[in-house]
Design an enzyme around this catalytic site. Sequence first.
Site, PDB file in Angstrom:
ATOM      1  N   SER A 132      -4.999  -4.950  -5.324  1.00 32.63           N
ATOM      2  CA  SER A 132      -5.333  -3.654  -5.670  1.00 32.63           C
ATOM      3  C   SER A 132      -4.983  -3.531  -7.032  1.00 32.63           C
ATOM      4  O   SER A 132      -3.849  -3.907  -7.581  1.00 32.63           O
ATOM      5  CB  SER A 132      -4.770  -2.807  -4.667  1.00 32.63           C
ATOM      6  OG  SER A 132      -5.113  -1.227  -5.122  1.00 32.63           O
ATOM      7  N   LYS A 186      -4.844  -3.374   2.827  1.00 33.37           N
ATOM      8  CA  LYS A 186      -5.451  -2.988   1.817  1.00 33.37           C
ATOM      9  C   LYS A 186      -6.750  -2.288   1.992  1.00 33.37           C
ATOM     10  O   LYS A 186      -7.096  -1.442   1.449  1.00 33.37           O
ATOM     11  CB  LYS A 186      -6.053  -4.282   1.211  1.00 33.37           C
ATOM     12  CG  LYS A 186      -7.160  -4.109   0.031  1.00 33.37           C
ATOM     13  CD  LYS A 186      -6.662  -3.948  -1.379  1.00 33.37           C
ATOM     14  CE  LYS A 186      -7.356  -3.142  -2.329  1.00 33.37           C
ATOM     15  NZ  LYS A 186      -8.560  -3.553  -2.611  1.00 33.37           N
ATOM     16  N   HIS A 189      -5.220   1.337   2.378  1.00 32.38           N
ATOM     17  CA  HIS A 189      -4.940   1.556   1.049  1.00 32.38           C
ATOM     18  C   HIS A 189      -6.211   2.492   0.322  1.00 32.38           C
ATOM     19  O   HIS A 189      -6.316   3.477  -0.288  1.00 32.38           O
ATOM     20  CB  HIS A 189      -4.699   0.469   0.097  1.00 32.38           C
ATOM     21  CG  HIS A 189      -4.521   0.690  -1.343  1.00 32.38           C
ATOM     22  ND1 HIS A 189      -5.799   0.849  -2.021  1.00 32.38           N
ATOM     23  CD2 HIS A 189      -3.723   1.113  -2.245  1.00 32.38           C
ATOM     24  CE1 HIS A 189      -5.443   0.978  -3.525  1.00 32.38           C
ATOM     25  NE2 HIS A 189      -4.348   1.377  -3.420  1.00 32.38           N
ATOM     26  N   ASN A 190      -7.357   1.600   0.588  1.00 28.90           N
ATOM     27  CA  ASN A 190      -8.652   2.166   0.035  1.00 28.90           C
ATOM     28  C   ASN A 190      -9.059   3.421   0.621  1.00 28.90           C
ATOM     29  O   ASN A 190      -9.693   4.429   0.189  1.00 28.90           O
ATOM     30  CB  ASN A 190      -9.775   1.214   0.173  1.00 28.90           C
ATOM     31  CG  ASN A 190      -9.436  -0.023  -1.053  1.00 28.90           C
ATOM     32  OD1 ASN A 190      -8.336  -0.001  -1.358  1.00 28.90           O
ATOM     33  ND2 ASN A 190     -10.407  -0.755  -1.362  1.00 28.90           N
ATOM     34  N   GLU A 193      -7.141   6.134  -0.671  1.00 21.93           N
ATOM     35  CA  GLU A 193      -7.622   6.205  -2.205  1.00 21.93           C
ATOM     36  C   GLU A 193      -8.836   7.165  -2.027  1.00 21.93           C
ATOM     37  O   GLU A 193      -9.055   8.059  -2.941  1.00 21.93           O
ATOM     38  CB  GLU A 193      -8.200   4.966  -2.736  1.00 21.93           C
ATOM     39  CG  GLU A 193      -8.593   4.853  -4.004  1.00 21.93           C
ATOM     40  CD  GLU A 193      -9.061   3.443  -4.482  1.00 21.93           C
ATOM     41  OE1 GLU A 193      -8.497   2.739  -4.285  1.00 21.93           O
ATOM     42  OE2 GLU A 193     -10.260   3.275  -4.846  1.00 21.93           O
TER      43      GLU A 193
END
Length: 475
Positions: A132, A186, A189-190, A193
């Site tokens: 990232s 990940k 995480h997105n 986000e």
Amino acid sequence: MAEKIADLGVVGLGTMGAMLALNFAEKGSEVALFNRTPGKAEKLAAENPELAERLHPQTSIEGFVASLRSPRVIVLMVNAGTAVDEQLEVLAPLLDKGDIVIDAGNTDFNDTVVRNRRWDNHGFHFVGMGVSGGELGARHGPSIMVGGDQRVWSRLKPLLEPISAKYDGSPCVAWLGPDGAGHFVKTIHNGIEYADMQMIAEIYSIMRDGMKLSASQMADIFRDWNERGLSSYLIEISATVLAEPDSKSGKPLVDVIVDEAGQKGTGRWSVIEAQKLGIGATTLEAAVSARSLSSLRKERLVTGKIYYDIILTDGAFGADQASVAELEAALETAKIIAYAQGYAIMSAASREYNWDLPLGEIARIWRAGCIIRSVFLKDITQAYETGGEVVNLLQEHSFAKRVSEGQHALRSVVAKAVNAGIPVPALSASLAYFDDYRRERGSANLIQGQRDLFGAHTFRRLDSDGTFHHQWPAV
Ligand SMILES: NC(=O)c1ccc[n+]([C@@H]2O[C@H](COP(=O)([O-])OP(=O)(O)OC[C@H]3O[C@@H](n4cnc5c(N)ncnc54)[C@H](OP(=O)(O)O)[C@@H]3O)[C@@H](O)[C@H]2O)c1
């Protein structure tokens, strides 16, 4: 046979691969380069003469593999999907047992699990790794989420730690668990986000439409917030975007950007995975849906004309310091609730897939390099690493105290926005999640009654163990 000169090799020299390769070389690794379209490897080395000594372009995949020291480490930075499978098929006959191939793209973790089953220990180790930080992160220090066989970590650690972002000197890279764990984290995480960005956009919308603030006034407010609890990369870049003038129109650039948000899929995956795990992640869902709705601009323009006569309370929001402070508190509170959802998804996945995800460590490696980096993440690390078991961040005492205090502001902001007709889907989803999660008596008892009536699905009783079916009156 080519001389074995390289510590590792990068396949795929697009935006991310090229930057990662330069980062590896800058930190002292000898890096072999290969790209499907000829010429890119040579060009990368030629354009970076200061690093060219450690960049070793190869014109064939055979030459590329032969140039790597054993056990070989190959980083694939190609588009997720068939490109990864094609490269694995090409590489497989050229590799030896113990070699390592890393898929560093934004891959669906389900594909990583399948590839792990197919390849790991069958000729080479396959590692799914989330990266990232975008192009700049890849070049100067990304946050790196590693999955796969833990035995491989000791070989990868000395290569990955130097290129990763550092927070107070500590590298933002860790092995997180077997097979798809790195790519899964990940993905979440997105999702977080998306939620973070959407809630900031909703606050911007209140300041623009409810408080009638100018872009430069909003930039100042975000800059101020960036000094305290909300301090984060996303708040910082929001201030930068709002402050940017447009030379063509003379207006703030943000005012001439079309209000349709793009998405590449990983935010959506986080919500899909949450649903598969039976976890409600309402703020993340709202954020993904809001992006989809934003993309219907043509339809929105038509609908706006149909409902032109809806008059809403103007002036629901003051533009004084107290109102701005209320927005800040509301955003901070909603952010805690959104992160609690992201962490709840990871907890559930950890149990479901037996990953034993180190949840505190994940917050630690997100503190620098990645898009959601913020000061707030250290509190999450602390919550997971200093207390007992944390079932949900909303139950952890320091967060519980903050949410108890901040929920008044969130409630007030959501209520005013609803009355003013300013959509706040993610902020209100956070509030609803909180209210639903905290109340001891919910409303699902009625749903269970309905289900038992029309489908004999049974229900449980508060006063007796077991499951029950009731003979409901005919309807
Ligand atoms: N851009 C970001 O901010 C970002 C951030 C994190 C992760 N990622 C992920 O990183 C990966 C790469 O992204 P990118 O932005 O670097 O993409 P990109 O600039 O489009 O580059 C794609 C690379 O993949 C190669 N490639 C594509 N199909 C291939 C195939 N079938 N066989 C061999 N090589 C193939 C391309 O080679 P040619 O030159 O021959 O076309 C090129 O080198 C993606 O999974 C992306 O989602 C991107």
